[in-house]
Design a protein around this motif. Structure first.
Motif, PDB file in Angstrom:
ATOM      1  N   ALA A 125       0.962  -1.343  -0.134  1.00 13.87           N
ATOM      2  CA  ALA A 125       0.090   0.292   0.294  1.00 13.87           C
ATOM      3  C   ALA A 125       1.025   1.563   0.070  1.00 13.87           C
ATOM      4  O   ALA A 125       1.824   1.067   0.334  1.00 13.87           O
ATOM      5  CB  ALA A 125      -1.306   0.194   0.919  1.00 13.87           C
ATOM      6  N   LEU A 126       0.392   2.823  -0.138  1.00 14.39           N
ATOM      7  CA  LEU A 126       0.721   3.418  -0.078  1.00 14.39           C
ATOM      8  C   LEU A 126       0.333   4.636   0.446  1.00 14.39           C
ATOM      9  O   LEU A 126      -0.605   4.568   0.430  1.00 14.39           O
ATOM     10  CB  LEU A 126       1.339   4.293  -1.819  1.00 14.39           C
ATOM     11  N   THR A 127       1.406   5.667   1.304  1.00 14.65           N
ATOM     12  CA  THR A 127       0.387   6.859   1.863  1.00 14.65           C
ATOM     13  C   THR A 127       0.681   7.363   1.318  1.00 14.65           C
ATOM     14  O   THR A 127       1.099   7.795   0.199  1.00 14.65           O
ATOM     15  CB  THR A 127       1.779   6.930   3.158  1.00 14.65           C
ATOM     16  N   SER A 128      -0.149   8.953   1.671  1.00 10.72           N
ATOM     17  CA  SER A 128      -0.210   9.449   1.117  1.00 10.72           C
ATOM     18  C   SER A 128       0.871  10.361   0.623  1.00 10.72           C
ATOM     19  O   SER A 128       1.688  11.102  -0.230  1.00 10.72           O
ATOM     20  CB  SER A 128      -0.923  10.992   1.961  1.00 10.72           C
ATOM     21  N   GLU A 129       1.441   9.813   1.446  1.00  9.75           N
ATOM     22  CA  GLU A 129       3.383  11.075   1.295  1.00  9.75           C
ATOM     23  C   GLU A 129       4.097  10.116   0.968  1.00  9.75           C
ATOM     24  O   GLU A 129       5.020  10.778  -0.192  1.00  9.75           O
ATOM     25  CB  GLU A 129       4.306  10.909   3.084  1.00  9.75           C
TER      26      GLU A 129
END
Length: 203
Positions: A125-129
C-alpha cells in the motif's frame, strides 16, 4: 472505502495478455458503449463511482478538454470534446509510472516497481506521503502537463479509495489499470444507495 474485493480475477487476466488495457481503463466512462466519451459521460462515470458534483464536473471538464484533441489526430477541434477510445494511447502523458507501455499494454514489472521503490510503511500500500514521493520521482524535466495529469489522477484516486487507515492498497491500484476498480466502485455505490433507501423507507 474498501474496494479491493471483487476485482482480483479481472486483474489476473491483465498480466501477459498483450491487450490494450489502457482502453479498458477508460471504457468504463463510455456510458453508451459507442467508442466515444463525451464530457457528460465522464461526469456520469464519476458520479457512478461515488464522486460529488463538484469533483465530477471539474474532472469531466479537464479530462475531456485535455484528451480530446490527442485522440482525434488530423481532425478539426470539436467543441463537444469527444475522446475516441481507439486512439487513447495517443493521449498517454509523460511523468507517469510507465505501467502502460506505448501500446497501452500492462507492464507488470513497472507496477511492482511502484511498491519496491515507494511503499516504505506497508509493502502492499501507499500512504499520502509515499504517493507524493512517487509523483515527484516520476517527473520529467519541464513536462508540466504531465506533472499536472499525474498529480490529478493519483490524488483523486487516493481521495476516493484510501482505506480507513489512510493507505491506498496495492489491489485497488491494480484495479485502476484495467478499469475493474471503477466497476466495483459503481456496484458499491449502488449498494450503498439501496441500503439508504431501505432504511429511509423504514422510518
Amino acid at each position: 472505502m474498501d474496494v479491493s474485493s471483487g476485482i482480483t480475477t479481472a486483474q489476473n487476466e491483465v498480466e501477459g495478455s498483450g491487450e490494450n488495457v489502457l482502453a479498458k481503463h477508460v471504457a468504463f466512462f463510455d456510458r453508451n458503449h459507442d467508442g466515444v466519451i463525451y464530457p457528460w459521460e465522464t461526469f456520469q462515470g464519476f458520479r457512478a463511482i461515488g464522486s460529488g458534483l463538484l469533483l465530477s464536473t471539474v474532472a469531466a471538464f479537464f479530462i475531456n478538454m485535455g484528451l480530446s484533441g490527442k485522440t482525434r489526430p488530423g481532425k478539426f477541434p470539436n467543441l463537444l470534446f469527444p475522446i475516441e477510445i481507439k486512439n487513447i494511447t495517443k493521449a498517454k502523458h509523460g511523468s507517469d509510472t510507465d505501467v502502460y507501455d506505448t501500446e497501452g499494454r500492462f507492464v507488470a514489472s513497472k507496477f511492482e516497481d511502484i511498491f519496491k521503490k515507494h511503499a516504505h510503511t506497508c509493502a502492499n500500500a501507499l500512504t499520502s506521503e509515499e504517493l507524493s514521493e512517487m509523483l515527484k520521482a516520476n517527473r520529467e524535466p519541464k513536462d508540466y502537463a504531465g506533472w499536472i495529469g499525474a498529480y490529478s489522477e493519483w490524488k483523486i484516486l487516493y481521495y476516493l479509495c484510501k482505506d480507513k487507515n489512510g493507505y491506498l492498497p496495492k489491489e485497488t491500484i491494480r484495479g485502476v489499470y484495467d478499469g475493474s476498480l471503477f466497476e466495483q466502485m459503481e456496484r458499491d455505490a449502488q449498494s450503498k444507495k439501496h441500503k439508504q433507501g431501505v432504511h429511509g423507507g423504514d422510518k
